[in-house]
Design a protein around this motif. Sequence first.
Motif, mmCIF file in Angstrom:
data_model
loop_
_atom_site.group_PDB
_atom_site.id
_atom_site.type_symbol
_atom_site.label_atom_id
_atom_site.label_comp_id
_atom_site.label_asym_id
_atom_site.label_seq_id
_atom_site.Cartn_x
_atom_site.Cartn_y
_atom_site.Cartn_z
ATOM 1 N N PRO A 1 17.246 82.732 45.484
ATOM 2 C CA PRO A 1 16.424 81.527 45.254
ATOM 3 C C PRO A 1 15.977 80.850 46.550
ATOM 4 N N ARG B 1 2.718 83.068 47.265
ATOM 5 C CA ARG B 1 3.667 82.042 46.808
ATOM 6 C C ARG B 1 4.760 82.729 46.013
ATOM 7 N N VAL C 1 6.690 85.698 40.853
ATOM 8 C CA VAL C 1 7.874 85.066 40.293
ATOM 9 C C VAL C 1 8.843 86.185 39.945
ATOM 10 N N SER D 1 12.496 81.407 48.157
ATOM 11 C CA SER D 1 11.277 80.832 47.581
ATOM 12 C C SER D 1 10.508 80.081 48.663
ATOM 13 N N LEU E 1 8.418 82.668 44.139
ATOM 14 C CA LEU E 1 9.439 81.871 43.469
ATOM 15 C C LEU E 1 10.522 82.813 42.970
ATOM 16 N N VAL E 2 11.728 82.598 43.442
ATOM 17 C CA VAL E 2 12.867 83.408 43.017
ATOM 18 C C VAL E 2 13.755 82.544 42.132
ATOM 19 N N THR F 1 8.061 76.515 54.295
ATOM 20 C CA THR F 1 8.771 75.710 53.315
ATOM 21 C C THR F 1 8.727 74.256 53.742
#
Lengths: 114, 114
Positions: free
Chosen positions: A84, A110, A12, A87, A112-113, A38
């Motif tokens: 973002p 995994r 993250v 992600s 997440l931005v 995605t």
Amino acid sequence: DAGVIQSPRHEVTEMGQEVTLRCKPISGHNSLFWYRQTMMRGLELLIYFNNNVPIDDSGMPEDRFSAKMPNASFSTLKIQPSEPRDSAVYFCASRPATKQETQYFGPGTRLLVL
Amino acid sequence: GQSLEQPSEVTAVEGAIVQINCTYQTSGFYGLSWYQQHDGGAPTFLSYNALDGLEETGRFSSFLSRSDSYGYLLLQELQMKDSASYFCAVRDLVRGSTLGRLYFGRGTQLTVWP
């Protein structure tokens, strides 16, 4: 036998930060692939190495993405700066020369931005 | 370019048989692969067809018709653990190389009910 190893498993980060994903292919495999998955775009090939040489990087989204394979047992995928929309789950896969129809995927990172 | 079409969802009950179809359009076709992916997991190789006909591996079989640009994955004696996403993937050429890369379909989510 160890499979494909990826690190970190989860990441993250905040927008604008650099992200480095790492992959160790299965020993003896001579091809390495980086994929992004995605919901919107499915499983996309980003870049593909054979004998440590990039063969096809047409899937790399833009200049913010770069990948290296300095030796047969290690590869990195770097995103700088992250956004973002980056992600996703990033998979690394390797393939042996003797069984080119089969790719072995790592567990994925995994990302997440925020 | 390349395109693969497969149904987005399929449902069946335990013990039943289900067929997941895949049609493709690609240049330089080498073969059709199938991968299974459980939620949160890595894709794992199931089968590969380079020639027309049926390949059987236990409860799973895969079929290819090159003239029709069509293949399917047949799952027999369904079990709850077969609930997963199933991807067809076309093995293509890479810029004149014979090494080949994979283009993945969007996946079919199989749900097996008790």
